[in-house]
Design a protein around this motif. Structure first.
Motif, short mmCIF file in Angstrom:
data_model
loop_
_atom_site.label_atom_id
_atom_site.label_comp_id
_atom_site.label_asym_id
_atom_site.label_seq_id
_atom_site.Cartn_x
_atom_site.Cartn_y
_atom_site.Cartn_z
N GLY A 158 -32.83 27.27 -8.28
CA GLY A 158 -33.14 28.49 -9.03
C GLY A 158 -33.67 29.52 -8.06
O GLY A 158 -34.00 29.19 -6.92
N PRO A 159 -33.77 30.79 -8.50
CA PRO A 159 -34.33 31.80 -7.60
C PRO A 159 -35.76 31.41 -7.20
O PRO A 159 -36.54 30.96 -8.05
CB PRO A 159 -34.33 33.07 -8.46
CG PRO A 159 -33.37 32.81 -9.57
CD PRO A 159 -33.39 31.33 -9.81
N LYS A 160 -36.10 31.61 -5.93
CA LYS A 160 -37.41 31.16 -5.46
C LYS A 160 -38.56 31.80 -6.25
O LYS A 160 -39.59 31.17 -6.48
CB LYS A 160 -37.55 31.49 -3.98
CG LYS A 160 -38.50 30.56 -3.25
CD LYS A 160 -38.75 31.06 -1.84
CE LYS A 160 -38.55 29.95 -0.85
NZ LYS A 160 -38.97 30.35 0.51
N GLY A 161 -38.37 33.04 -6.66
CA GLY A 161 -39.43 33.73 -7.39
C GLY A 161 -39.79 33.08 -8.71
O GLY A 161 -40.86 33.35 -9.27
N THR A 162 -38.93 32.20 -9.21
CA THR A 162 -39.21 31.54 -10.50
C THR A 162 -39.96 30.22 -10.28
O THR A 162 -40.27 29.52 -11.24
CB THR A 162 -37.91 31.27 -11.29
OG1 THR A 162 -37.11 30.31 -10.58
CG2 THR A 162 -37.09 32.55 -11.46
N PHE A 163 -40.24 29.89 -9.04
CA PHE A 163 -40.90 28.63 -8.69
C PHE A 163 -42.40 28.71 -8.99
O PHE A 163 -43.04 29.71 -8.69
CB PHE A 163 -40.66 28.38 -7.20
CG PHE A 163 -41.08 27.02 -6.73
CD1 PHE A 163 -40.43 25.88 -7.15
CD2 PHE A 163 -42.15 26.89 -5.85
CE1 PHE A 163 -40.83 24.62 -6.70
CE2 PHE A 163 -42.56 25.65 -5.40
CZ PHE A 163 -41.90 24.52 -5.82
N GLY A 164 -42.94 27.66 -9.58
CA GLY A 164 -44.36 27.65 -9.97
C GLY A 164 -45.27 27.34 -8.79
O GLY A 164 -45.04 26.37 -8.07
N VAL A 165 -46.32 28.15 -8.60
CA VAL A 165 -47.13 28.00 -7.39
C VAL A 165 -48.65 27.99 -7.58
O VAL A 165 -49.38 27.66 -6.66
CB VAL A 165 -46.82 29.13 -6.37
CG1 VAL A 165 -45.44 28.98 -5.80
CG2 VAL A 165 -47.04 30.51 -6.96
N THR A 166 -49.14 28.42 -8.76
CA THR A 166 -50.61 28.56 -8.84
C THR A 166 -51.26 27.20 -9.14
O THR A 166 -50.60 26.29 -9.66
CB THR A 166 -51.02 29.61 -9.90
OG1 THR A 166 -50.57 29.17 -11.19
CG2 THR A 166 -50.45 30.97 -9.58
N PRO A 167 -52.55 27.05 -8.80
CA PRO A 167 -53.16 25.72 -8.83
C PRO A 167 -53.20 25.07 -10.21
O PRO A 167 -53.01 23.85 -10.32
CB PRO A 167 -54.58 25.97 -8.33
CG PRO A 167 -54.57 27.28 -7.65
CD PRO A 167 -53.43 28.07 -8.23
N VAL A 168 -53.46 25.83 -11.28
CA VAL A 168 -53.60 25.19 -12.59
C VAL A 168 -52.36 25.43 -13.45
O VAL A 168 -51.69 24.49 -13.89
CB VAL A 168 -54.84 25.75 -13.34
CG1 VAL A 168 -54.94 25.13 -14.74
CG2 VAL A 168 -56.11 25.48 -12.55
N LEU A 169 -52.03 26.68 -13.67
CA LEU A 169 -50.95 27.00 -14.62
C LEU A 169 -49.55 26.90 -14.01
O LEU A 169 -48.57 26.98 -14.72
CB LEU A 169 -51.15 28.43 -15.17
CG LEU A 169 -52.42 28.67 -15.98
CD1 LEU A 169 -52.54 30.15 -16.35
CD2 LEU A 169 -52.42 27.81 -17.25
#
Ligand code: UTP
Length: 475
Positions: A117-128
């Motif tokens: 998928g597009p990299k910008g859609t990748f989840g990165v934040t610690p909790v959410l």
């Protein structure tokens, strides 16, 4: 025979149409469209200069290289706090006047991350596990609210990820941003070639194409009409960042202010290199021009050199955060200034292809050459380039790899360290380990606070201050 086919025949690339008669009509149209977007003269020039002259590295680059000058952080050696205050105020005034746009390059293929998928859609934040796009959207929204003017956001995609990117924003209601202030446009593509310069085909009806590098963003800004749109909207300052860095200050008033105070056409942020062998490009100066020298091109002798104070002499590491003047983008991206053209670089990669007998090959070794432009190659063409220092902790922790260095794990930990620093500055009792990591995993939305100052005022304004526990999200 169509003009395009004839053009390809005459330029030794007729094999692209070997299976043309077997294709359906839409497939034929698609192949003709792909082919007609390729400039074969440009390609043949690149093949002879880059592929066939694989030539030795230009060691003479070292001859007249000097480290670039940069403005140190206010609290660094030689830093000037009042200058930073002045810069911040100038930047804030430009934001209040609506002169600034955010610009994200998100056209890359993100192969190292290996995410579908597009990299910008990748989840990165610690909790959410908020996506990179959401993190930037909230930072841009925060800035728009603070300065009372919507900051338009331009996003570079490639045809490979464009539709998925736009759909992601639609599904998420543009994360609260006004839809008409988010502009998507695609960058150019370049064909991959073999060692003889023959264009590779991914299947009978598709040329093996890949994006033309982040440097292609400049011509895409012009070709797509984005630059004209900015002009019409009164925007002259473009805040450039990459899609993979959730820590970036998308809109940084002091950085904008330094850029404007110096009438710069292209400004950049640097971080001091952590160690001489670190794999980052380095800001240098040569014959009065600023430039970035890639780590692989910086001779070992220079990389190891120390200055009088014992610091790495060539230490200004490039982290791909820039501010562009709109007219400068127009000049470079339109190609009308013959003397200011971004060069192409060569990458030797594994590219699956179909041969002229129709057999499919999945290479296990690099078999193909791709051509990419790099955005930092614009630097030597820029008037009054400005380079300012920033800290990694506040601006840079990219997600490049699935695991290990520069992965989601390291980036998420760096975000958490930043939240913990802000919490401590707000007077919250929080123990952290030697690296600054707290024992609990919590998260701060940029809409709650995107700087220590704004975090502290939001925190102080809370009537019921929550305990910092695992899973807490401050919004
Ligand atoms: P990278 O150099 O990390 O490349 O791009 P990449 O394609 O994302 O990832 P790999 O190398 O395949 O793993 C740095 C930034 O430049 C953008 C990327 O989207 C990222 O924000 N970029 C790169 C483009 O917009 N277009 C390109 O053609 C290449």
């Amino acid at each position: 025979m169509s003009k395009t086919r004839e053009y390809f025949e005459n330029n030794g690339q007729g094999h692209v149409f070997t299976f043309f008669d077997e294709l359906t009509e839409p497939e034929q149209e698609n192949l003709l469209k792909q082919a007609s977007d390729i400039d074969l003269e440009e390609l043949s020039g690149l093949v002879s200069s880059l592929v066939q002259n694989t030539g030795s590295k230009n060691d003479s680059i070292a001859d007249s290289l000097e480290p670039a000058e940069f403005t140190p952080l206010p609290n660094s050696d030689g830093g000037n706090p009042s200058l930073w205050i002045e810069a911040r105020e100038k930047g804030e005034a430009a934001l209040r006047a609506g002169r600034v746009a955010a610009f994200t390059v998100a056209g890359g293929q993100g192969t190292r991350l290996g995410y579908d998928g597009p990299k910008g859609t990748f989840g990165v934040t610690p909790v959410l596990k908020k996506s990179l796009f959401q993190v930037f959207a909230e930072k841009i929204l925060a800035s728009s609210r603070i300065f009372g003017r919507p900051v338009p956001w331009f996003i570079l995609t490639s045809v490979i990820n464009h539709d998925q990117t736009v759909a992601f924003f639609k599904e998420n209601d543009f994360f609260g941003l006004p839809e008409d202030r988010v502009h998507f446009f695609s960058q150019g593509l370049m064909p991959a070639v073999d060692a003889d310069g023959k264009i590779l085909m991914s299947n009978k009806g598709q040329i093996a194409l890949s994006p033309d590098g982040h440097g292609g963003s400049l011509r895409a800004l012009v070709r797509s009409g984005a630059v004209r749109q900015m002009e019409a909207d009164g925007i002259d300052t473009i805040s450039y960042f990459q899609v993979d860095n959730p820590l970036v200050r998308c809109i940084d008033p002091a950085f904008i202010g330094f850029h404007l105070m110096n009438d710069s056409e292209l400004s950049s942020k640097m971080v001091p290199k952590a160690y001489p062998e670190e794999k980052v490009g380095v800001f240098c100066q040569q014959n009065g021009q600023a430039l970035v020298v890639e780590y692989s091109d910086l001779p070992e002798r220079l990389a190891q050199e120390r200055d009088d104070s014992g610091e790495i002499k060539f230490r200004a590491g490039s982290i791909a955060i820039h501010i562009f003047d709109r007219n400068f983008v127009d000049r470079l991206g339109s190609g009308r200034d013959e003397s200011a053209k971004l060069p192409f670089h060569l990458a030797h990669k594994k590219v699956p292809f179909i041969d002229e007998s129709g057999s499919i090959h999945e290479p296990t070794e690099p078999n193909a050459y791709k051509f990419e432009m790099f955005v930092f190659d614009a630097l030597p063409f820029a008037a009054n380039p400005v380079i300012i220092e920033t800290s990694r902790a506040n601006d840079f922790s990219p997600v490049k790899n699935a695991t290990g260095v520069d992965s989601v794990e390291t980036s998420s930990a760096d975000q958490l360290r930043q939240f913990a620093r802000w919490a401590k500055e707000a007077g919250i009792a929080l123990e952290t380990d030697d690296t600054g990591l707290p024992p609990v995993t919590f998260e701060v939305s940029p809409l709650f606070g995107d700087t220590p100052g704004r975090f502290i005022s939001s925190w102080n304004a809370l009537e019921h201050k929550p305990e910092l526990t695992d899973g807490l999200v401050l919004v």
